[in-house]
Design an enzyme around this catalytic site. Structure first.
Site, PDB file in Angstrom:
ATOM      1  N   SER A 146       0.841  -1.200   0.000  1.00 23.45           N
ATOM      2  CA  SER A 146       0.000   0.000   0.000  1.00 23.45           C
ATOM      3  C   SER A 146       0.880   1.256   0.000  1.00 23.45           C
ATOM      4  CB  SER A 146      -0.956  -0.058   1.194  1.00 23.45           C
ATOM      5  OG  SER A 146      -1.995   0.856   1.020  1.00 23.45           O
ATOM      6  N   ASP A 222     -10.319  -5.591  -2.614  1.00 23.40           N
ATOM      7  CA  ASP A 222      -9.657  -4.550  -1.805  1.00 23.40           C
ATOM      8  C   ASP A 222     -10.514  -3.285  -1.845  1.00 23.40           C
ATOM      9  OD1 ASP A 222      -7.990  -2.400  -0.992  1.00 23.40           O
ATOM     10  OD2 ASP A 222      -6.202  -3.555  -1.511  1.00 23.40           O
ATOM     11  N   HIS A 255      -7.388  -5.989   1.471  1.00 22.72           N
ATOM     12  CA  HIS A 255      -6.169  -5.185   1.632  1.00 22.72           C
ATOM     13  C   HIS A 255      -5.342  -5.632   2.835  1.00 22.72           C
ATOM     14  CE1 HIS A 255      -4.033  -1.538   0.445  1.00 22.72           C
ATOM     15  NE2 HIS A 255      -4.005  -1.098   1.687  1.00 22.72           N
TER      16      HIS A 255
END
Ligand SMILES: N[C@@H](CCC(=O)N[C@@H](CSC=O)C(=O)NCC(=O)O)C(=O)O
Length: 276
Positions: A146, A222, A255
């Site tokens: 991320s 996600d 995620h």
């Protein structure tokens, strides 16, 4: 440097260390896994940059990298994501300030006093671990998740000769175009968007930065995919630049570290092949 904790794992050593950082002007904590092969000589190093809200501990506790690192003979370094401590600037919100350094050197007050994570992860920390541990710094790879995926991509694009391979889990590929990045860069780097391009992977590639290949995994469940991550922006940028992009959309994955840990060994094997 102080070793805060040490534990035997998969025949190697999982360390957590603390040191005074000149880059961030505060104490910083990182974790380092040394595989059993490090008892006999220097081993290649994989650096993992973590995402928003993380410390070194998230991937250390939940990343499930140790079995693969022990098998493949890889060291695994996990830095913190921001400066921390009394007097360090912060702001409400988990996407700015503490835990959200975005791997840039802030130029704007009050952030510039401590938020120098670029210098920390590209210079100070690698120099420190190279001096203290049996690491073969001629064989390095970088990855991240991320915000840390953004960090891994931008660091490797700036230093292609330093890293033999780069991969990312659910990276923010174009922070200058998405709300998380716009919020962070406007605080840390100021309003001049031209200065943001040096920290935006898609912009860097469009501006001529190159790595030979990229491995990127994203989960198609996600919740941040469409608004913040935008992996589809990498595809034309890499195609135009001749960068061999392997972008895998993993069905049903979100995620979280359940996603990261599922594909961690896969990424480590991919790096190990290039670090031989
Ligand atoms: N507000 C939530 C969500 C924060 C979150 O999902 N953070 C991710 C990284 S997001 C991009 O950089 C993360 O890795 N969290 C740590 C974890 O252990 O899952 C929250 O504060 O939890």
């Amino acid at each position: 440097m102080e070793v805060v904790s040490e534990a035997r794992s998969h025949g190697g050593r999982q360390l957590v260390c603390r040191h005074a950082s000149a880059a961030t002007a505060c104490e910083m904590t990182f974790s380092l896994y040394l595989p059993p092969q490090a008892d006999a000589g220097a081993v290649p190093l994989v650096t993992y940059l973590s995402g928003l809200t993380c410390t070194h501990a998230n991937v250390t506790d939940k990343g499930e990298y140790r079995a693969a690192c022990a098998e493949l003979g890889l060291a695994f370094l996990a830095p913190d994501t921001s400066p921390r401590g009394e007097g360090i600037a912060d702001e409400d919100g988990w996407d700015i300030g503490l835990g959200a350094g975005f791997y840039v050197d802030a130029t704007q007050q009050p952030w510039s006093a401590n938020y120098r994570m670029w210098r920390y992860v590209t210079d100070e920390l690698p120099s420190l671990v190279a001096a203290e541990f049996p690491l073969d710094m001629a064989r390095q790879a970088i990855t991240g998740h991320s915000m840390g995926g953004h960090g891994a991509l931008t660091v490797a694009l700036h230093q292609p000769d330093r890293f033999r391979s780069v991969s990312a889990f659910a990276p923010i590929v174009a922070p200058a175009q998405v709300p998380w990045g716009e919020k962070a860069f406007s605080r840390y780097l100021g309003p001049d968007r031209a200065s943001w391009r040096a920290h935006d992977a898609v912009a860097l590639i469009k501006d001529g930065a190159r790595v030979p290949e990229l491995l990127v995994d994203v989960g198609d469940a996600d919740p941040f995919l469409e608004r913040e991550l935008k992996p589809e922006l990498l595809e034309p940028a890499c195609a135009d630049a001749g960068i061999a992009l392997t972008l895998r959309r993993q069905p049903g994955y979100d995620h979280s570290y359940y996603f990261i840990s599922t594909f961690m060994a896969d990424h480590l094997r991919w790096h190990a092949e290039r670090l031989r």
